[in-house]
Design a protein around this motif. Structure first.
Motif, mmCIF file in Angstrom:
data_model
loop_
_atom_site.group_PDB
_atom_site.id
_atom_site.type_symbol
_atom_site.label_atom_id
_atom_site.label_comp_id
_atom_site.label_asym_id
_atom_site.label_seq_id
_atom_site.Cartn_x
_atom_site.Cartn_y
_atom_site.Cartn_z
ATOM 1 N N ASP A 46 4.012 -0.973 -2.570
ATOM 2 C CA ASP A 46 4.115 -2.041 -1.573
ATOM 3 C C ASP A 46 2.917 -2.031 -0.628
ATOM 4 O O ASP A 46 2.370 -3.083 -0.312
ATOM 5 N N TYR A 47 2.520 -0.838 -0.180
ATOM 6 C CA TYR A 47 1.415 -0.726 0.784
ATOM 7 C C TYR A 47 0.484 0.397 0.368
ATOM 8 O O TYR A 47 0.930 1.491 0.029
ATOM 9 N N ASP B 223 -1.350 -4.778 2.107
ATOM 10 C CA ASP B 223 -0.097 -5.288 1.560
ATOM 11 C C ASP B 223 -0.384 -5.612 0.093
ATOM 12 O O ASP B 223 -1.000 -6.634 -0.225
ATOM 13 N N TRP C 168 -1.575 -5.181 6.046
ATOM 14 C CA TRP C 168 -0.194 -4.982 6.499
ATOM 15 C C TRP C 168 -0.044 -5.460 7.928
ATOM 16 O O TRP C 168 -0.881 -5.205 8.780
ATOM 17 N N TRP D 68 4.747 3.516 -0.305
ATOM 18 C CA TRP D 68 3.426 3.591 0.304
ATOM 19 C C TRP D 68 2.598 4.597 -0.481
ATOM 20 O O TRP D 68 3.125 5.609 -0.958
ATOM 21 N N SER E 256 10.574 0.788 0.343
ATOM 22 C CA SER E 256 9.139 0.565 0.127
ATOM 23 C C SER E 256 8.451 1.811 -0.424
ATOM 24 O O SER E 256 8.871 2.942 -0.165
ATOM 25 N N GLU F 207 1.329 -2.379 -9.091
ATOM 26 C CA GLU F 207 2.456 -3.303 -9.079
ATOM 27 C C GLU F 207 3.741 -2.656 -8.563
ATOM 28 O O GLU F 207 4.669 -3.355 -8.165
ATOM 29 N N GLN F 208 3.801 -1.337 -8.551
ATOM 30 C CA GLN F 208 4.969 -0.626 -8.017
ATOM 31 C C GLN F 208 4.826 -0.332 -6.517
ATOM 32 O O GLN F 208 5.811 -0.067 -5.841
ATOM 33 N N LYS G 46 1.514 -6.342 -2.596
ATOM 34 C CA LYS G 46 2.174 -7.496 -3.235
ATOM 35 C C LYS G 46 1.435 -8.794 -2.890
ATOM 36 O O LYS G 46 1.125 -9.590 -3.773
ATOM 37 N N LYS G 47 1.157 -9.004 -1.612
ATOM 38 C CA LYS G 47 0.469 -10.230 -1.185
ATOM 39 C C LYS G 47 -0.969 -10.253 -1.701
ATOM 40 O O LYS G 47 -1.486 -11.309 -2.062
ATOM 41 N N LYS H 123 11.299 2.182 -8.019
ATOM 42 C CA LYS H 123 11.465 0.753 -7.725
ATOM 43 C C LYS H 123 12.732 0.191 -8.380
ATOM 44 O O LYS H 123 13.434 -0.631 -7.794
#
Length: 174
Positions: free
Chosen positions: A130-131, A158, A171, A100, A98, A127-128, A160-161, A91
């Motif tokens: 993305d999906y 997802d 996603w 995964w 991204s 936290e690292q 982060k969200k 990251k």
């Protein structure tokens, strides 16, 4: 930690062209698993600093969209301990790419309520990422028309969200 394979140009395990790391060690033993040999925690080769550097080098070209980590089971405790600092490096070096991760664990039941409270690296590792494709492969729910999943019970989260809102956000393909 051991790993079974590194795919340099993978288009099956996330969007775009990706580098995929298949870690070793899995306690799920899903019926119909496509990668049974990685169930053993000693399968393949040791994951070393040289392995990390090899993957970081493979991630450099602009046509590589990111890294996918699967297995085996990346979310097994002993794998998290090695993967967290590596994913953090990825990251930091490639913030635009991204990450995964595929897991047989279910986000709410296993990761949120069992792993995060007890395991040192789970939240930091999330936290690292993305999906996150979560849930065990279920042979009876196998569906080859699903994108980036093997069975209909699996979801693409997802991360982060989800971490921002506290609710699972799925996603949405761009």
């Amino acid at each position: 930690m051991y790993y079974g394979e590194i795919k340099k140009c993978d288009i099956a395990n996330g969007p775009g062209v990706r580098v995929s790391l298949f870690v070793s060690g899995c306690t799920h033993h899903c019926k119909g698993c496509f990668n049974e040999e990685t169930w053993s925690f000693e399968y393949g080769k040791p994951f070393t600093e040289e392995t990390e550097e090899q993957i970081l080098k493979l991630l450099e070209p602009s046509y590589i969209s990111g890294l996918t980590v699967l297995g085996g089971e990346p979310m097994e405790y002993m794998n998290q301990e090695v993967l967290f600092p590596f994913l953090k490096k990825v990251k930091e070096r490639f913030p635009e790419k991204s990450i995964w991760c595929f897991t047989g664990y279910v986000y709410e039941k296993d990761i949120l309520h069992r792993m995060i409270p007890k395991w040192k690296y789970t939240k930091k590792m999330l936290e690292q990422i993305d999906y996150l494709v979560d849930g065990p492969f279920v042979m009876e729910k196998k569906n080859i028309s699903l994108k980036f999943r093997g069975s209909s019970n699996q979801r693409i989260i997802d991360v982060k969200k989800t971490l921002e809102t506290g609710e699972v956000v799925l996603w949405e393909e761009q």
